[in-house]
Design an enzyme around this catalytic site. Structure first.
Site, PDB file in Angstrom:
ATOM      1  N   TYR A 258      -6.082  18.312 -14.939  1.00  0.00           N
ATOM      2  CA  TYR A 258      -6.860  19.112 -14.526  1.00  0.00           C
ATOM      3  C   TYR A 258      -5.799  19.540 -13.522  1.00  0.00           C
ATOM      4  O   TYR A 258      -6.144  20.723 -12.585  1.00  0.00           O
ATOM      5  CB  TYR A 258      -8.168  18.893 -14.275  1.00  0.00           C
ATOM      6  CG  TYR A 258      -8.358  17.681 -13.106  1.00  0.00           C
ATOM      7  CD1 TYR A 258      -7.381  17.180 -11.836  1.00  0.00           C
ATOM      8  CD2 TYR A 258      -9.008  16.993 -14.171  1.00  0.00           C
ATOM      9  CE1 TYR A 258      -7.458  16.235 -11.478  1.00  0.00           C
ATOM     10  CE2 TYR A 258      -9.161  15.534 -12.951  1.00  0.00           C
ATOM     11  CZ  TYR A 258      -8.208  15.074 -11.623  1.00  0.00           C
ATOM     12  OH  TYR A 258      -8.583  13.412 -11.264  1.00  0.00           O
TER      13      TYR A 258
ATOM     14  N   SER B 182     -15.697  13.299   3.647  1.00  0.00           N
ATOM     15  CA  SER B 182     -15.063  13.039   5.156  1.00  0.00           C
ATOM     16  C   SER B 182     -13.416  13.397   5.184  1.00  0.00           C
ATOM     17  O   SER B 182     -12.771  12.796   4.901  1.00  0.00           O
ATOM     18  CB  SER B 182     -15.823  11.685   5.582  1.00  0.00           C
ATOM     19  OG  SER B 182     -15.000  10.406   4.406  1.00  0.00           O
TER      20      SER B 182
ATOM     21  N   ASP C 178       0.817  -1.231  -0.176  1.00  0.00           N
ATOM     22  CA  ASP C 178       0.193   0.055  -0.350  1.00  0.00           C
ATOM     23  C   ASP C 178       1.064   0.711  -0.246  1.00  0.00           C
ATOM     24  O   ASP C 178       1.644   1.170   0.793  1.00  0.00           O
ATOM     25  CB  ASP C 178      -0.477  -0.373   1.047  1.00  0.00           C
ATOM     26  CG  ASP C 178      -1.906   1.023   1.127  1.00  0.00           C
ATOM     27  OD1 ASP C 178      -1.095   2.309   0.161  1.00  0.00           O
ATOM     28  OD2 ASP C 178      -2.448   1.060   1.840  1.00  0.00           O
TER      29      ASP C 178
ATOM     30  N   PRO D 150      -2.947  12.155 -18.457  1.00  0.00           N
ATOM     31  CA  PRO D 150      -4.222  11.358 -19.990  1.00  0.00           C
ATOM     32  C   PRO D 150      -5.165  12.268 -19.376  1.00  0.00           C
ATOM     33  O   PRO D 150      -5.770  12.378 -18.308  1.00  0.00           O
ATOM     34  CB  PRO D 150      -4.206  10.078 -18.943  1.00  0.00           C
ATOM     35  CG  PRO D 150      -3.166   9.665 -17.986  1.00  0.00           C
ATOM     36  CD  PRO D 150      -2.782  11.650 -17.191  1.00  0.00           C
TER      37      PRO D 150
HETATM   38  C1  HXC Z   1     -18.192  10.041  -1.265  1.00  0.00           C
HETATM   39  C2  HXC Z   1     -16.358   8.038  -0.705  1.00  0.00           C
HETATM   40  C3  HXC Z   1     -16.630   8.103  -2.145  1.00  0.00           C
HETATM   41  C4  HXC Z   1     -17.205   8.716  -3.276  1.00  0.00           C
HETATM   42  C5  HXC Z   1     -15.145   6.714  -0.524  1.00  0.00           C
HETATM   43  N1  HXC Z   1     -15.191   7.772  -0.228  1.00  0.00           N
HETATM   44  N2  HXC Z   1     -16.198   7.016  -2.097  1.00  0.00           N
HETATM   45  N3  HXC Z   1     -16.794   9.625  -0.211  1.00  0.00           N
HETATM   46  N4  HXC Z   1     -18.035  10.120  -2.834  1.00  0.00           N
HETATM   47  N5  HXC Z   1     -17.170   7.833  -4.166  1.00  0.00           N
HETATM   48  C6  HXC Z   1     -14.922   7.789   1.329  1.00  0.00           C
HETATM   49  C7  HXC Z   1     -15.432   6.674   2.065  1.00  0.00           C
HETATM   50  O1  HXC Z   1     -16.771   7.286   2.440  1.00  0.00           O
HETATM   51  C8  HXC Z   1     -14.089   6.650   3.490  1.00  0.00           C
HETATM   52  O2  HXC Z   1     -13.862   7.548   3.746  1.00  0.00           O
HETATM   53  C9  HXC Z   1     -13.203   7.219   2.496  1.00  0.00           C
HETATM   54  O3  HXC Z   1     -13.928   7.766   0.662  1.00  0.00           O
HETATM   55  C10 HXC Z   1     -11.983   5.882   2.091  1.00  0.00           C
HETATM   56  O4  HXC Z   1     -12.740   5.189   1.783  1.00  0.00           O
HETATM   57  P1  HXC Z   1     -12.543   3.650   1.744  1.00  0.00           P
HETATM   58  O5  HXC Z   1     -13.718   3.053   0.293  1.00  0.00           O
HETATM   59  O6  HXC Z   1     -12.773   2.867   2.622  1.00  0.00           O
HETATM   60  O7  HXC Z   1     -10.991   3.461   1.009  1.00  0.00           O
HETATM   61  P2  HXC Z   1     -10.314   3.107   0.566  1.00  0.00           P
HETATM   62  O8  HXC Z   1     -10.501   1.276   0.201  1.00  0.00           O
HETATM   63  O9  HXC Z   1      -8.685   2.867   0.242  1.00  0.00           O
HETATM   64  O10 HXC Z   1     -10.320   2.827  -1.575  1.00  0.00           O
HETATM   65  C11 HXC Z   1      -9.581   3.976  -1.917  1.00  0.00           C
HETATM   66  C12 HXC Z   1     -10.392   4.661  -2.684  1.00  0.00           C
HETATM   67  C13 HXC Z   1     -11.347   4.003  -3.724  1.00  0.00           C
HETATM   68  C14 HXC Z   1      -9.975   5.971  -3.559  1.00  0.00           C
HETATM   69  C15 HXC Z   1     -11.281   6.084  -1.815  1.00  0.00           C
HETATM   70  O11 HXC Z   1     -11.793   4.784  -5.097  1.00  0.00           O
HETATM   71  C16 HXC Z   1     -10.262   3.308  -5.038  1.00  0.00           C
HETATM   72  O12 HXC Z   1      -9.412   2.255  -4.273  1.00  0.00           O
HETATM   73  N6  HXC Z   1      -9.633   3.899  -5.483  1.00  0.00           N
HETATM   74  C17 HXC Z   1      -8.568   3.065  -6.515  1.00  0.00           C
HETATM   75  C18 HXC Z   1      -8.725   3.002  -7.882  1.00  0.00           C
HETATM   76  C19 HXC Z   1      -9.132   4.441  -8.814  1.00  0.00           C
HETATM   77  O13 HXC Z   1      -9.673   5.662  -8.173  1.00  0.00           O
HETATM   78  N7  HXC Z   1      -9.205   4.443 -10.085  1.00  0.00           N
HETATM   79  C20 HXC Z   1      -9.217   6.468 -10.091  1.00  0.00           C
HETATM   80  C21 HXC Z   1      -7.915   7.030 -10.693  1.00  0.00           C
HETATM   81  S1  HXC Z   1      -8.605   8.283 -12.338  1.00  0.00           S
HETATM   82  P3  HXC Z   1     -15.391   7.326   5.157  1.00  0.00           P
HETATM   83  O14 HXC Z   1     -15.414   8.712   6.439  1.00  0.00           O
HETATM   84  O15 HXC Z   1     -16.508   6.789   4.955  1.00  0.00           O
HETATM   85  O16 HXC Z   1     -14.829   6.569   6.090  1.00  0.00           O
HETATM   86  C22 HXC Z   1      -7.605   9.634 -11.951  1.00  0.00           C
HETATM   87  C23 HXC Z   1      -7.841   9.749 -12.952  1.00  0.00           C
HETATM   88  C24 HXC Z   1      -9.472  10.973 -13.537  1.00  0.00           C
HETATM   89  O17 HXC Z   1      -7.336   9.548 -10.926  1.00  0.00           O
HETATM   90  C25 HXC Z   1      -8.713  11.870 -15.135  1.00  0.00           C
HETATM   91  C26 HXC Z   1      -9.768  11.259 -15.895  1.00  0.00           C
HETATM   92  C27 HXC Z   1      -9.625  12.199 -16.813  1.00  0.00           C
END
Ligand code: HXC
Length: 255
Positions: A122, A80, A41, A163
């Site tokens: 962005y 949060s 991690d 990207p």
């Molecule tokens: C509001 C949210 C949320 C949402 C998560 N949280 N998703 N809050 N809206 N949609 C909050 C949760 O409620 C929690 O807070 C906290 O974030 C952590 O969430 P967890 O699920 O417990 O964490 P974790 O398992 O570590 O997941 C991390 C993550 C998840 C970032 C939240 O999305 C993830 O694993 N992502 C990895 C892949 C990813 O995101 N790829 C996209 C990258 S694309 P609380 O307070 O409730 O405990 C990119 C570029 C895009 O970046 C550009 C396009 C042009």
């Protein structure tokens, strides 16, 4: 990117939080070349140090790609503290931890190295509804430019790719989670299509190779012109005006 690097003869280490995902990926790619998995991690500095130590015991890395990201669309006032921590931890601190772990080792051994980070279009201007990501990617770009200068005289190159949208389940399920949002994103793009993983992999391979050895401290945007379309005051006229409109706007010939 790992697949492309393997095709080009690299030995690749992939890291991520979930061991089963790493193993599945390695099984898919192992026919192409030597690939190793290291569950880690990137938010955890001790875990990153341990991972980099393990790699260095075999041989020093030549290239580091900071690709781990976390992102989702949300109204900022509803986030949060854990939501902020989660994205900043992965994107900004993860990049920092891995870059420092490799950079220190490279500098100590006088070993050349190249860092490629994945940013977002962005980052320099910010974006509503993905603010933790925008804040973090801006930090990644500042790190890239700063260390390009500070470490450039000691054989280390720092670059990044910004990207536009590239369809993957991980990203699209979080940043374009509905079909109508995908349509909106396509409409913003002069090429009217998303990027591909192959296009990203090709640019990444170039930027970490000796073919790009004089490119240092650059953020290369790869978005089909989407960013520029949004910036130009008159760029949306192509959609607003018909051929008839353009004809009627021509100056009348004096008789
Ligand atoms: C509001 C949210 C949320 C949402 C998560 N949280 N998703 N809050 N809206 N949609 C909050 C949760 O409620 C929690 O807070 C906290 O974030 C952590 O969430 P967890 O699920 O417990 O964490 P974790 O398992 O570590 O997941 C991390 C993550 C998840 C970032 C939240 O999305 C993830 O694993 N992502 C990895 C892949 C990813 O995101 N790829 C996209 C990258 S694309 P609380 O307070 O409730 O405990 C990119 C570029 C895009 O970046 C550009 C396009 C042009």
């Amino acid at each position: 990117m790992a697949h492309r690097f393997l095709q080009l003869g690299a030995t690749v280490y992939i890291c991520g939080r979930r061991e089963e995902v790493l193993e599945k990926t390695a099984a898919e790619l192992s026919a192409t070349g030597p690939i190793h998995t290291l569950p880690c991690d990137v938010r955890n500095i001790d875990a990153v140090e341990a991972m980099i130590d393990t790699i260095w015991k075999a041989a020093p890395l030549d290239v580091l790609v900071n690709n781990a990201a976390g992102n989702f669309i949300a109204r900022t006032e509803e986030l949060s503290p854990r939501a902020w921590d989660s994205v900043i931890g992965i994107v900004l601190l993860g990049t920092l931890h891995a870059t420092m772990a490799c950079g220190r080792r490279w500098l100590k051994a006088n070993h050349p190295g190249t860092v490629l980070s994945i940013s977002a279009t962005y980052a320099p201007v910010g974006s509503a509804y993905v603010v933790p990501s925008a804040v973090s990617k801006a930090g990644v770009e500042a790190l890239t430019r700063s260390l390009a200068v500070e470490w450039g005289n000691r054989g280390i190159r720092m670059n990044a790719i910004a990207p536009g949208p590239i369809p993957t389940q991980g990203a699209f399920s979080r940043v374009l989670p509905r079909p109508e949002l995908e349509v909106l994103a396509l409409d913003r793009n002069p090429m009217h299509r998303f990027g591909t993983k192959e296009e990203l992999a090709n640019l990444a391979a170039f930027l970490v190779s000796d073919g790009s050895s004089y490119i240092n401290g650059e953020i290369i945007r790869m978005d089909g012109g989407e960013f520029l379309q949004g910036a130009g005051e008159f760029s949306n006229l192509g959609r607003a005006l018909t051929n008839e409109d353009w004809e009627s706007l021509k100056p009348r010939k004096k008789s």
